[in-house]
Design a protein around this motif. Structure first.
Motif, PDB file in Angstrom:
ATOM      1  N   HIS A 122       0.838  -1.204   0.000  1.00  0.00           N
ATOM      2  CA  HIS A 122       0.000   0.000   0.000  1.00  0.00           C
ATOM      3  C   HIS A 122       0.868   1.247   0.000  1.00  0.00           C
ATOM      4  O   HIS A 122       0.530   2.248  -0.645  1.00  0.00           O
ATOM      5  N   ALA A 123       2.007   1.187   0.722  1.00  0.00           N
ATOM      6  CA  ALA A 123       2.935   2.318   0.719  1.00  0.00           C
ATOM      7  C   ALA A 123       3.451   2.580  -0.698  1.00  0.00           C
ATOM      8  O   ALA A 123       3.563   3.735  -1.131  1.00  0.00           O
ATOM      9  N   ALA A 124       3.766   1.508  -1.413  1.00  0.00           N
ATOM     10  CA  ALA A 124       4.245   1.659  -2.796  1.00  0.00           C
ATOM     11  C   ALA A 124       3.158   2.259  -3.684  1.00  0.00           C
ATOM     12  O   ALA A 124       3.430   3.113  -4.541  1.00  0.00           O
ATOM     13  N   GLN A 125       1.924   1.817  -3.471  1.00  0.00           N
ATOM     14  CA  GLN A 125       0.813   2.353  -4.258  1.00  0.00           C
ATOM     15  C   GLN A 125       0.628   3.849  -3.988  1.00  0.00           C
ATOM     16  O   GLN A 125       0.422   4.636  -4.923  1.00  0.00           O
ATOM     17  N   LEU A 126       0.699   4.236  -2.718  1.00  0.00           N
ATOM     18  CA  LEU A 126       0.576   5.655  -2.374  1.00  0.00           C
ATOM     19  C   LEU A 126       1.753   6.454  -2.942  1.00  0.00           C
ATOM     20  O   LEU A 126       1.569   7.579  -3.433  1.00  0.00           O
ATOM     21  N   ALA A 127       2.951   5.872  -2.879  1.00  0.00           N
ATOM     22  CA  ALA A 127       4.133   6.558  -3.387  1.00  0.00           C
ATOM     23  C   ALA A 127       4.008   6.862  -4.875  1.00  0.00           C
ATOM     24  O   ALA A 127       4.477   7.907  -5.350  1.00  0.00           O
ATOM     25  N   ALA A 128       3.353   5.966  -5.614  1.00  0.00           N
ATOM     26  CA  ALA A 128       3.172   6.181  -7.056  1.00  0.00           C
ATOM     27  C   ALA A 128       2.344   7.435  -7.326  1.00  0.00           C
ATOM     28  O   ALA A 128       2.514   8.085  -8.369  1.00  0.00           O
ATOM     29  N   GLY A 129       1.490   7.773  -6.394  1.00  0.00           N
ATOM     30  CA  GLY A 129       0.660   8.961  -6.572  1.00  0.00           C
ATOM     31  C   GLY A 129       1.218  10.203  -5.905  1.00  0.00           C
ATOM     32  O   GLY A 129       0.810  11.320  -6.228  1.00  0.00           O
ATOM     33  N   ARG A 130       2.142  10.026  -4.977  1.00  0.00           N
ATOM     34  CA  ARG A 130       2.609  11.156  -4.175  1.00  0.00           C
ATOM     35  C   ARG A 130       4.081  11.504  -4.339  1.00  0.00           C
ATOM     36  O   ARG A 130       4.487  12.622  -4.010  1.00  0.00           O
ATOM     37  N   ALA A 131       4.886  10.573  -4.809  1.00  0.00           N
ATOM     38  CA  ALA A 131       6.329  10.833  -4.911  1.00  0.00           C
ATOM     39  C   ALA A 131       6.617  11.896  -5.958  1.00  0.00           C
ATOM     40  O   ALA A 131       6.017  11.909  -7.044  1.00  0.00           O
ATOM     41  N   ASP A 212      11.079  -3.154 -10.591  1.00  0.00           N
ATOM     42  CA  ASP A 212       9.685  -3.003 -11.009  1.00  0.00           C
ATOM     43  C   ASP A 212       8.924  -2.039 -10.098  1.00  0.00           C
ATOM     44  O   ASP A 212       8.133  -1.212 -10.571  1.00  0.00           O
ATOM     45  N   VAL A 213       9.159  -2.158  -8.796  1.00  0.00           N
ATOM     46  CA  VAL A 213       8.509  -1.252  -7.840  1.00  0.00           C
ATOM     47  C   VAL A 213       8.914   0.188  -8.137  1.00  0.00           C
ATOM     48  O   VAL A 213       8.062   1.085  -8.234  1.00  0.00           O
ATOM     49  N   ALA A 214      10.215   0.408  -8.275  1.00  0.00           N
ATOM     50  CA  ALA A 214      10.719   1.763  -8.503  1.00  0.00           C
ATOM     51  C   ALA A 214      10.204   2.350  -9.816  1.00  0.00           C
ATOM     52  O   ALA A 214       9.774   3.514  -9.861  1.00  0.00           O
ATOM     53  N   GLN A 215      10.222   1.543 -10.875  1.00  0.00           N
ATOM     54  CA  GLN A 215       9.777   2.044 -12.180  1.00  0.00           C
ATOM     55  C   GLN A 215       8.279   2.328 -12.190  1.00  0.00           C
ATOM     56  O   GLN A 215       7.815   3.298 -12.812  1.00  0.00           O
ATOM     57  N   ALA A 216       7.501   1.500 -11.484  1.00  0.00           N
ATOM     58  CA  ALA A 216       6.058   1.726 -11.411  1.00  0.00           C
ATOM     59  C   ALA A 216       5.757   3.020 -10.660  1.00  0.00           C
ATOM     60  O   ALA A 216       4.853   3.776 -11.035  1.00  0.00           O
ATOM     61  N   ILE A 217       6.511   3.271  -9.598  1.00  0.00           N
ATOM     62  CA  ILE A 217       6.337   4.529  -8.852  1.00  0.00           C
ATOM     63  C   ILE A 217       6.699   5.713  -9.737  1.00  0.00           C
ATOM     64  O   ILE A 217       5.995   6.722  -9.766  1.00  0.00           O
ATOM     65  N   GLN A 218       7.771   5.574 -10.504  1.00  0.00           N
ATOM     66  CA  GLN A 218       8.191   6.647 -11.402  1.00  0.00           C
ATOM     67  C   GLN A 218       7.137   6.918 -12.482  1.00  0.00           C
ATOM     68  O   GLN A 218       6.912   8.063 -12.880  1.00  0.00           O
ATOM     69  N   ARG A 219       6.444   5.852 -12.918  1.00  0.00           N
ATOM     70  CA  ARG A 219       5.401   6.004 -13.954  1.00  0.00           C
ATOM     71  C   ARG A 219       4.038   6.358 -13.350  1.00  0.00           C
ATOM     72  O   ARG A 219       3.056   6.458 -14.078  1.00  0.00           O
TER      73      ARG A 219
END
Length: 253
Positions: A122-131, A212-219
């Motif tokens: 969930h943190a990763a999902q939120l990071a994708a929208g907030r980072a 994959d986590v990092a790239q998804a957050i970046q996208r």
């Protein structure tokens, strides 16, 4: 007044006393987690002073810390008594470290992995929208450095980068309560390394999932970031179980 009191306390604690305190605390904490000191057992201050060859003030400070994390309680006409595991502050990094050093190591790893699986995706999902752009770029860079360290078999470097990667994801989530779990994550990753539950060369799947986590957050792809982190948690536990089974020890202590 409070600042002055803290200053006096700090001045009264010598490096030697601090070292003795840490040694006695670690020994008692590990013994309690290992069941060597069972619930209901009574600790005698004079016996502890003699056993560890330390002052009463050192023992009292150790007992104060143990009481603060639910390991002991003082009862009238009984003394200092060991409390059951249900009373422990299992989120305390010291408790996690001691439990990882006990025979119940795999049960502790399972519990933490289940918690991480509930939070980090969930943190990763939120990071994708907030980072921000820089935060996301740093994560991608960390994943690349982890790949290089993993392939080179540089375990110390990989561990440092792994801890930092997960800290950055929790931070980028924008949730201050998630970020408070960073010490817990650092303890379990360090424990895996210390107790040889991490391969010398990380599996390529684990390296790829971090990327994959990092790239998804970046996208800004929240769902992909969440899924990749779930897979990463599952892969980590399967890896730990496999390495544990090779030792021939039971999963639960």
């Amino acid at each position: 007044m409070e600042r002055s009191s803290l200053g006096v306390a700090a001045a009264q604690t010598t490096p030697v006393e601090a070292g003795l305190h840490a040694r006695v605390l670690d020994h008692l904490g590990t013994a309690i987690c290992a069941g060597e000191l069972a619930p209901g057992a009574v600790l005698n201050i004079d016996e502890l002073v003699e056993r560890y060859a330390v002052s009463r003030s050192v023992v009292r400070e150790v007992l104060r810390v143990l009481a603060s994390i639910g390991f002991i309680e003082t009862r009238r006409r009984v003394g200092v008594m060991i409390r059951p595991a249900s009373a422990w502050n299992v989120f305390d990094p010291q408790v996690i470290r001691w439990r990882l050093a006990s025979a119940g190591r795999m049960a502790q790893l399972r519990s933490i992995t289940e918690l991480r699986t509930a939070v980090e995706p969930h943190a990763a999902q939120l990071a994708a929208g907030r980072a921000g752009h820089d935060e996301a770029s740093d994560l991608v860079g960390l994943a690349a450095k982890m790949w290089a360290a993993g392939k080179a078999g540089d375990e110390e470097r990989f561990l440092d980068l792994d801890i930092e990667f997960h800290r950055r994801v929790l931070l980028a989530s924008g949730n201050e309560m998630f970020l408070r779990l960073q010490e817990l994550v650092a303890e379990v990753l360090t424990g895996r390394h210390k107790h040889h539950l991490m391969p010398h060369h990380p599996h390529e799947q684990a390296l790829q999932l971090h990327a994959d986590v990092a790239q998804a957050i970046q996208r800004h792809d929240g769902e992909r970031a969440r899924q990749a982190m779930v897979q990463l948690m599952e892969q980590a536990f399967d890896e730990m179980r496999s390495l544990w089974e090779q030792t021939g020890e039971p999963e639960r202590g």
